[in-house]
Design an enzyme around this catalytic site. Structure first.
Site, PDB file in Angstrom:
ATOM      1  CB  SER A  98      -0.344   0.060   1.196  1.00  0.00           C
ATOM      2  OG  SER A  98      -1.861   0.906   1.182  1.00  0.00           O
ATOM      3  CE1 TYR A 113      -3.644  -1.827   5.799  1.00  0.00           C
ATOM      4  CE2 TYR A 113      -3.240   0.306   5.285  1.00  0.00           C
ATOM      5  CZ  TYR A 113      -3.346  -1.263   4.377  1.00  0.00           C
ATOM      6  OH  TYR A 113      -3.471  -1.060   3.353  1.00  0.00           O
TER       7      TYR A 113
END
Length: 264
Positions: free
Chosen positions: A142, A155
């Site tokens: 990501s 995350y």
């Protein structure tokens, strides 16, 4: 067409979003698609749709964070197919957790378990099915693995780990004919967005995002799937150890001030 003809491809997190779009695209390109997810009903629907369109797909119900389940999954594929050519480690989750001193330990552990440990476990037990003939592995990282987000340190850490794990895997297996790359999507229009924020907050986020994204919109899963296809196919035969950012140019600037003004 047929860029993946006769290839056996494993996709985790294939029941929706990027995984679903990639499974459908791989099938159209001639691959046998082995779709893995923990969402049993949605997974069945994806596979049924692919089969209805003339594609070859099969559903597997796997928790990628569970070592024993992943081992069973790998053994089943070995028994049924003997090998795989492509692995797309796409399964993941994301939830805000607050500032680090407030961050719930159980949430941190869950993100590490699903996102980072899941990528490690699936790779560890499926790579032996690629060693004899080579292949391609694509990990889903990501932009949050390249830069930080407010209240999402777990995350960020998990996705950052995937980015560098990709490089380590690429070095380990380059001489075995296995290429390993990762993608770094920006904000993509998937069900996970509402899962994180809620429907109303998600709507407001989408409206705000139009003002700060250079292309003025979120990406869609099909756009990500096209890049995964490139990395899975022989079109990228000399590409390994890389990450490709797919974010509409969001990571290309340092300050959005003038960009914001231009939209007023």
């Amino acid at each position: 067409m047929n860029r993946l003809k006769s290839k056996v491809a494993v996709i985790t997190g294939a029941s929706s979003g990027i995984g679903k779009a990639t499974a459908e695209l791989f099938s159209k390109e001639g691959a046998t698609v082995l779709c893995a997810d923990i969402k049993e009903e949605k997974m069945r629907d994806v596979v049924k749709d692919i089969q209805s369109s003339g594609g070859d797909a099969k559903a597997y119900f796997v928790d990628v964070s569970d070592e024993h389940k992943v081992v069973e999954f790998a053994n089943q594929i070995k028994e049924e197919y003997g090998y795989i050519d492509i692995l797309f480690n796409n399964a993941g989750t994301d939830t805000e957790g607050g500032k680090l001193h407030e961050y719930p330990i159980e949430l941190w552990d869950k993100l590490m378990s699903v996102d980072l440990r899941g990528t490690f476990l699936v790779s560890k037990f499926l790579i032996p099915l690629m060693l004899n003939k080579g292949g391609s592995i694509i990990n889903n990282s990501s932009v949050s693995g390249l830069a930080a987000d407010l209240d999402r340190s777990g995350y960020n850490a998990a996705k950052g780990g995937i980015t560098n794990l990709t490089r380590a895997m690429a070095i380990d297996y380059a001489r075995d004919g296995i290429r390993v790359n990762c993608i770094a999507p920006g904000t993509i229009e998937t069900p996970l967005l509402n899962d994180i924020m809620g429907e109303e907050a998600g709507k407001k986020f989408r409206q705000a995002y139009e003002w700060v994204d250079p292309m003025g919109r979120l990406g869609n899963p099909e756009e990500i799937a096209s890049v995964v296809l490139f990395l899975a196919s022989e079109d990228s035969s000399y590409v390994t150890g890389e990450y490709i950012t797919i974010d509409g140019g969001h990571m290309a600037y340092t300050w959005a001030g003038k960009l914001l003004n231009s939209r007023l």
